[in-house]
Design a protein around this motif. Structure first.
Motif, mmCIF file in Angstrom:
data_model
loop_
_atom_site.group_PDB
_atom_site.id
_atom_site.type_symbol
_atom_site.label_atom_id
_atom_site.label_comp_id
_atom_site.label_asym_id
_atom_site.label_seq_id
_atom_site.Cartn_x
_atom_site.Cartn_y
_atom_site.Cartn_z
ATOM 1 N N HIS A 391 0.800 -1.229 0.000
ATOM 2 C CA HIS A 391 0.000 0.000 0.000
ATOM 3 C C HIS A 391 0.829 1.273 0.000
ATOM 4 O O HIS A 391 0.326 2.331 0.368
ATOM 5 C CB HIS A 391 -0.955 -0.002 1.208
ATOM 6 N N ASP A 392 2.106 1.169 -0.365
ATOM 7 C CA ASP A 392 2.875 2.413 -0.434
ATOM 8 C C ASP A 392 3.078 2.863 -1.868
ATOM 9 O O ASP A 392 3.831 3.782 -2.128
ATOM 10 C CB ASP A 392 4.205 2.306 0.322
ATOM 11 N N THR A 393 2.426 2.230 -2.787
ATOM 12 C CA THR A 393 2.292 2.717 -4.166
ATOM 13 C C THR A 393 1.537 1.714 -5.037
ATOM 14 O O THR A 393 0.737 2.078 -5.886
ATOM 15 C CB THR A 393 3.674 3.041 -4.831
ATOM 16 N N ASN A 394 1.806 0.410 -4.836
ATOM 17 C CA ASN A 394 1.430 -0.581 -5.839
ATOM 18 C C ASN A 394 -0.081 -0.787 -5.970
ATOM 19 O O ASN A 394 -0.610 -0.814 -7.080
ATOM 20 C CB ASN A 394 2.152 -1.895 -5.540
ATOM 21 N N VAL A 395 -0.773 -0.929 -4.837
ATOM 22 C CA VAL A 395 -2.223 -1.127 -4.911
ATOM 23 C C VAL A 395 -2.871 0.115 -5.518
ATOM 24 O O VAL A 395 -3.737 0.028 -6.400
ATOM 25 C CB VAL A 395 -2.817 -1.391 -3.511
ATOM 26 N N PRO A 526 7.741 6.555 1.792
ATOM 27 C CA PRO A 526 7.898 5.208 1.261
ATOM 28 C C PRO A 526 9.280 4.843 0.727
ATOM 29 O O PRO A 526 9.781 5.490 -0.192
ATOM 30 C CB PRO A 526 6.833 5.142 0.158
ATOM 31 N N GLU A 527 9.858 3.854 1.391
ATOM 32 C CA GLU A 527 11.071 3.171 0.957
ATOM 33 C C GLU A 527 12.343 4.025 0.972
ATOM 34 O O GLU A 527 13.389 3.576 0.526
ATOM 35 C CB GLU A 527 10.876 2.544 -0.438
ATOM 36 N N GLN A 528 12.255 5.254 1.467
ATOM 37 C CA GLN A 528 13.465 6.053 1.627
ATOM 38 C C GLN A 528 14.160 5.624 2.916
ATOM 39 O O GLN A 528 13.516 5.157 3.853
ATOM 40 C CB GLN A 528 13.126 7.546 1.699
ATOM 41 N N HIS A 605 15.533 8.256 -6.474
ATOM 42 C CA HIS A 605 14.696 7.173 -5.942
ATOM 43 C C HIS A 605 13.465 6.943 -6.810
ATOM 44 O O HIS A 605 12.864 7.893 -7.322
ATOM 45 C CB HIS A 605 14.262 7.517 -4.513
ATOM 46 N N ARG A 606 13.110 5.658 -6.924
ATOM 47 C CA ARG A 606 11.922 5.315 -7.747
ATOM 48 C C ARG A 606 10.648 5.942 -7.178
ATOM 49 O O ARG A 606 9.784 6.395 -7.912
ATOM 50 C CB ARG A 606 11.783 3.793 -7.858
ATOM 51 N N HIS A 607 10.540 5.954 -5.854
ATOM 52 C CA HIS A 607 9.361 6.587 -5.264
ATOM 53 C C HIS A 607 9.529 8.106 -5.324
ATOM 54 O O HIS A 607 10.617 8.613 -5.100
ATOM 55 C CB HIS A 607 9.193 6.165 -3.797
ATOM 56 N N ALA A 608 8.445 8.785 -5.630
ATOM 57 C CA ALA A 608 8.468 10.258 -5.640
ATOM 58 C C ALA A 608 7.323 10.709 -4.742
ATOM 59 O O ALA A 608 6.425 11.439 -5.158
ATOM 60 C CB ALA A 608 8.321 10.777 -7.063
ATOM 61 N N ASN A 643 15.046 2.723 -13.764
ATOM 62 C CA ASN A 643 14.497 1.891 -14.840
ATOM 63 C C ASN A 643 13.369 1.005 -14.319
ATOM 64 O O ASN A 643 13.000 0.019 -14.935
ATOM 65 C CB ASN A 643 15.595 1.033 -15.469
ATOM 66 N N ILE A 644 12.858 1.359 -13.151
ATOM 67 C CA ILE A 644 11.793 0.548 -12.556
ATOM 68 C C ILE A 644 10.475 0.856 -13.259
ATOM 69 O O ILE A 644 10.080 2.015 -13.384
ATOM 70 C CB ILE A 644 11.700 0.857 -11.050
ATOM 71 N N GLY A 645 9.827 -0.214 -13.692
ATOM 72 C CA GLY A 645 8.639 -0.062 -14.522
ATOM 73 C C GLY A 645 7.566 0.806 -13.898
ATOM 74 O O GLY A 645 7.119 1.799 -14.484
ATOM 75 N N TRP A 646 7.141 0.454 -12.680
ATOM 76 C CA TRP A 646 6.016 1.199 -12.093
ATOM 77 C C TRP A 646 6.387 2.672 -11.880
ATOM 78 O O TRP A 646 5.529 3.554 -11.984
ATOM 79 C CB TRP A 646 5.531 0.552 -10.791
ATOM 80 N N ALA A 647 7.684 2.934 -11.576
ATOM 81 C CA ALA A 647 8.094 4.324 -11.323
ATOM 82 C C ALA A 647 8.026 5.125 -12.621
ATOM 83 O O ALA A 647 7.608 6.289 -12.627
ATOM 84 C CB ALA A 647 9.498 4.357 -10.737
ATOM 85 N N PHE A 690 7.897 -10.104 -13.150
ATOM 86 C CA PHE A 690 6.636 -9.494 -13.575
ATOM 87 C C PHE A 690 6.038 -8.653 -12.452
ATOM 88 O O PHE A 690 5.909 -9.104 -11.326
ATOM 89 C CB PHE A 690 5.683 -10.606 -14.003
ATOM 90 N N GLN A 691 5.657 -7.429 -12.777
ATOM 91 C CA GLN A 691 4.902 -6.581 -11.856
ATOM 92 C C GLN A 691 3.785 -5.896 -12.622
ATOM 93 O O GLN A 691 4.039 -5.105 -13.533
ATOM 94 C CB GLN A 691 5.813 -5.547 -11.211
ATOM 95 N N ALA A 692 2.562 -6.204 -12.225
ATOM 96 C CA ALA A 692 1.415 -5.739 -13.012
ATOM 97 C C ALA A 692 1.149 -4.252 -12.847
ATOM 98 O O ALA A 692 0.532 -3.629 -13.715
ATOM 99 C CB ALA A 692 0.171 -6.529 -12.606
HETATM 100 C C1 FUC Z 1 7.601 -1.314 -3.748
HETATM 101 C C2 FUC Z 1 8.604 -0.744 -4.733
HETATM 102 C C3 FUC Z 1 9.472 -1.750 -5.371
HETATM 103 C C4 FUC Z 1 8.668 -2.922 -5.801
HETATM 104 C C5 FUC Z 1 7.904 -3.477 -4.649
HETATM 105 C C6 FUC Z 1 7.084 -4.657 -5.016
HETATM 106 O O1 FUC Z 1 8.198 -1.572 -2.554
HETATM 107 O O2 FUC Z 1 9.408 0.205 -4.126
HETATM 108 O O3 FUC Z 1 10.100 -1.173 -6.496
HETATM 109 O O4 FUC Z 1 7.765 -2.508 -6.772
HETATM 110 O O5 FUC Z 1 7.027 -2.501 -4.179
#
Ligand code: FUC
Length: 907
Positions: A391-395, A526-528, A605-608, A643-647, A690-692
């Protein structure tokens, strides 16, 4: 201390306030009442709908390799919420891998590949066709149907596959062009029968039952496979302790597949502490799966297909994107490899946009588990990150296209899941208030719910130093969006408001007064690596947005109570934006120049997360131009190195929100080139893991390039790149429940259409729109109020479509650049110079003091590119942003300007 005054719309730029607002005539208002009810013909947007998008297809001229690599990179994904399916398309043996999202094992160990979601079934169809020609496998996105066809021994064999949400089954139809030549064996298997997973596969007459138990959570699972023949014979066989059905000499066959487990959406699952007891009392899935299958079997294949297509196309067809591509002559794997070169790039860009919508339709249906990190597709025993919900970005990224790409009801899947886990989060909330702010504790346990970091279908974590408490308000924001895009008041009342209100309740007790502002403590971003600090921008922005949205919702519902009064008092003290000395939006309060805090911050960082108020939030918008400029600066500092896809996907949307279509498109291109695999699944960072979420996020990003409405002004084509100079899009959804279509040529809108699905005031922003012709679909002229040259306001009737044409082309004004402070002695005078704009007749100078969201105009009609700015308070202001814009002879000002940060020189 800075007080955040922005209230999503209450602060207007001075230059946008035009006298026309005052010119609302009595005639106009009378006219409104004469508007007839929308006729049926005007129910849906019409003109552009006729020119819908391309037929979109993924296709290949060979099957996917029968390996994990083939699964991730080439197999064709399908799904109906109940199951995810990957079809390989083999001819000797077809492999169909099935995922069921509750088939979960314990999460143990470290690293990416821990246990977690398990592979449900591997189903094989043995044909023994080794000498084939004319092979083709495809996935038709317009239909939600996949096909395989090839020739062997003079016979054309074909198969058709779909997964149906209404009938809860997968159906496969197998055909042969010559009667009596279809022979094969159906062979389902249970993968990874170890580590507490046990089961058996038994065939009986025309049905094979696969069932077993996964011991950790005591998940009982079952799949049934029914074979229906036309011609020929079939024989069930259990001789090798593995049930199979062999079909001989049939004309055609249908295989129906249903799966399930004893998992249910029930708070008990999350409240029970013993993992093995969480599902106690829930019925074995046998009866449910049998019912799914027998119900489906009462219908013909054609009927099942028609049900599926009615359900699927109702969602899918709402939106189309046409960038002028024609169907390529090369298969999709070659198309992906060839990107970005060649004319068919546009096709891949359209395809990937719709593929994200397709994936969400497959993986997020009401009553079924929501999409996890891999959506609804998993082949592994140990999937990456256990296929959790983070829940820190992906969902949140997974759900971004649900709203803007017009499929809001897909969020129901998450609503069901959330309602199951939130009672556990309420207990955490009480625990944390007791721990962090005991004076605010409600002794009866009414402390709201706190945000989780990761969850799976069985467990939900409390706090995590990896992500701040802002995750909860970010979840609540998805609920708000669910309402804001659909404007369904009963949905607001029953589903959305309680979630937001209770989240605000937790936050209102959690924040602490630090020098007059209310801050999260502890707080992370998130993730810093800087963790457990105080008042990160992530937490503060998320808290601010939810407090704000809760108060808006309360107003709509006519609610008032003491807690709401507290939220209202707290809102201006939540201090969501701090501008740093690089002109950036700070991520941490300790930061001065960009990312300088404690030397542990990764500048790339990938998270912004400090820009979530820009996107997906609503806090930073064109009515907060100083914050928008700071966001632009921050984005240029958080460069393209990740180069992280979701970012990359998230950056598309963020850049679109600062109106940078060129850079947004560059990120889309980077993603298509670097992260899309041959089946269009995205990888995490070229790994291939794979990351959807990058798939879903890319769709949402492109939607932001085509339509924005976060400040409740419908803004079509706000970030159109030069690469997409011709095209059309149809049916994107704007806040307020407006369905928007656009057609453009030479980068300029030739026609805009807005279907008002809930009525209400429609604000439209587009350059020169105030000089356009606005009519209903039937050609009746529509009254509107102009707000300057680029915005109009229309009182709409529910069900009516408003068609905007003849918009005079607007040539934008080039901005000045390179603004510099040439002399600054810390007195009441600063000397400025800049590189001029060839369009400028004169220049305007603005300033935004400290963290102010808006600029004040401090000088206008400046001739030349040099100016001495004098103001008595200059020697007291520690920090401000100065901005110069160009004004053309016709009075139009440049959209952007050159900015510089002025820090008070130390004496
Ligand atoms: C977050 C992202 C990672 C990865 C992970 C599944 O923690 O920071 O890059 O996507 O989810």
């Amino acid at each position: 201390m800075s007080t955040a005054k922005n209230d999503f719309g209450e602060i207007m730029l001075v230059r946008n306030l035009m006298t026309t607002i005052l010119a609302v005539s009595a005639l106009f208002w009378m006219g409104l009442y004469l508007v007839p009810e929308a006729s049926a013909a005007e129910q849906r947007s019409g003109l552009i709908a006729d020119g819908a998008g391309n037929d979109l297809r993924l296709w290949y001229n060979e099957p996917a390799p029968d390996s994990d690599a083939g699964w991730v990179n080439r197999s064709i994904p399908m799904g109906n919420g109940y199951m995810g399916v990957n079809v390989f398309g083999g001819t000797t043996t077809e492999r169909i891998q099935i995922t069921e999202n509750s088939l979960y094992d314990s999460v143990a160990g470290k690293g990416l590949r821990r246990t977690g979601l398990n592979n449900f079934a591997e189903v094989y169809l043995d044909f023994g066709h080794n000498n084939i020609s004319n092979y083709e496998q495809d996935l038709n996105l317009n239909e939600g149907v996949s096909h395989v066809k090839y020739d062997q021994d003079g016979v054309e064999y074909s198969r058709e596959y779909f997964t149906s949400y209404p009938d809860k089954v997968m159906a496969i139809r197998l055909n042969a062009s010559k009667a009596g030549t279809l022979s094969f064996t159906v062979r389902p298997t249970i993968p990874f029968l170890k580590n507490g997973k046990s089961g058996s596969v038994v065939a009986k007459v025309d049905t094979i039952t696969l069932s077993g138990v996964m011991s950790h959570y005591n998940v009982k699972f079952e799949g049934q496979f029914k074979v229906i023949l036309k011609g020929g014979t079939m024989k069930a066989d259990n001789s090798k302790s593995q049930g199979t059905i062999t079909v001989s000499d049939a004309d055609s066959a249908v295989i129906l597949i249903a799966v399930g487990t004893n998992y249910q959406f029930d708070p008990k699952v999350f409240l029970t502490t013993e993992d093995a007891e969480k599902l106690d009392g829930f019925p074995h899935p046998h009866a449910k799966v049998t019912r799914y299958l027998t119900d489906a079997a009462t219908k013909s294949y054609e009927e099942l297909l028609a049900n599926h297509q009615a359900d699927y196309t109702e969602l899918y067809d709402r939106v189309s994107l046409n960038l002028g591509a024609s169907e390529p002559t090369i298969p999709t794997n070659e198309l992906v490899d060839a990107y970005p070169a060649g004319a068919s790039s546009r096709y891949l860009e359209e395809l990937a946009f719709q593929f994200g919508r397709y994936m969400l339709i497959c993986s997020s249906r009401a009553g079924t588990l929501p999409p996890h990190l891999q959506g609804i597709w998993n082949v592994y025993e140990k999937p990456p990150w256990s296929s959790q919900y983070l829940h820190d970005t992906n969902v949140q990224m997974a759900y971004a296209p649900a709203f803007s790409a017009n499929m809001p009801e897909l969020f129901e899947s998450y609503v069901g899941f959330f309602n199951a886990f939130v009672p556990r989060q309420r207990l955490y909330a009480t625990e944390y208030i007791k721990q962090y702010n005991p004076a605010e504790l409600d002794p009866n346990g009414d402390n709201g719910w706190s945000g989780p970091f990761w969850t799976n279908p069985y467990n939900v974590t409390g706090k995590s130093p990896v992500a701040g408490f802002g995750t909860g308000s970010w979840i609540a924001q998805m609920f708000w969006d669910y309402y804001d895009y659909t404007r369904d008041k009963s949905l607001l009342e029953e589903t959305v408001y309680p979630v937001m209100y209770e989240q605000a309740n937790f936050v209102s007790r959690f924040v602490k007064d630090v020098n007059g502002v209310l801050l999260a403590d502890p707080s992370s971003s998130p993730e810093q690596k800087l963790r457990n600090t105080v008042g990160t921008t992530f937490d503060q922005q998320m808290f601010f947005e939810n407090h704000h949205n809760t108060l808006t919702a309360a107003k709509i519902l006519g609610r008032s109570d003491k807690r709401l009064d507290i939220y209202e008092t707290q809102l201006p003290l939540l201090d969501p934006i701090q501008i740093g000395k690089s002109g950036q939006i700070k991520e941490f309060r300790q930061e001065e120049y960009y990312c300088d805090a404690h030397k542990v911050l990764d500048p790339h960082h990938r998270h912004a997360s400090m820009m979530l108020g820009l996107y997906p939030g609503q806090l930073i918008n064109s009515k907060t131009p100083a914050w928008l400029d700071a966001a632009r600066t921050t984005l240029s500092l958080r460069t393209r190195s990740s180069n992280i896809g979701w970012a990359r996907a998230e950056r598309i949307a963020m850049l679109a929100r600062v109106y940078d279509g060129k850079e947004a498109y560059a990120y889309y291109s980077d993603l298509l080139e670097g992260n899309y695999m041959h089946n269009l699944f995205n990888d995490h960072r070229g790994d291939p893991i794979f990351q959807a979420d990058a798939n879903y996020g890319a769709t949402a990003g492109v939607a932001e390039m085509l339509l924005q409405s976060h400040d409740h002004v419908v803004s079509p084509l706000p970030a159109l790149p030069d690469a997409w100079s011709e095209g059309s899009c149809r049916g994107l959804l704007a806040r307020g429940n407006f369905e928007v279509s656009a057609q453009w040529s030479g980068g300029h809108a030739s026609q805009l259409e807005v279907l008002s699905k809930s009525g209400g005031t429609l604000e439209v922003r587009y350059p020169n729109v105030a000089q356009a012709v606005i009519k209903t679909l039937k050609g009746r002229t529509v009254d509107f109020v102009a707000k300057g040259s680029d915005q109009v306001s229309i009182e709409t009737t529910q069900g009516m479509t408003y068609v905007i044409t003849d918009i005079p082309i607007c040539i934008s004004v080039n901005a000045p650049s390179n603004l510099k402070i040439t002399t600054d002695g810390g007195s009441d005078q600063i000397e400025l110079s800049w590189t001029g704009s060839t369009d400028a007749a004169s220049y305007n100078l603005y300033r935004a003091v400290g963290n102010a969201p808006d600029y004040e105009l401090v000088a206008s009609n400046i001739a030349g590119t040099h100016f001495v700015y004098e103001a008595p308070d200059l020697k007291q202001i520690d920090q401000m942003t100065l901005k110069v814009t160009a004004v053309r002879a016709d009075g139009r000002e440049s959209d952007q300007g050159a900015t510089v940060i002025r820090l008070l020189p130390t004496k």
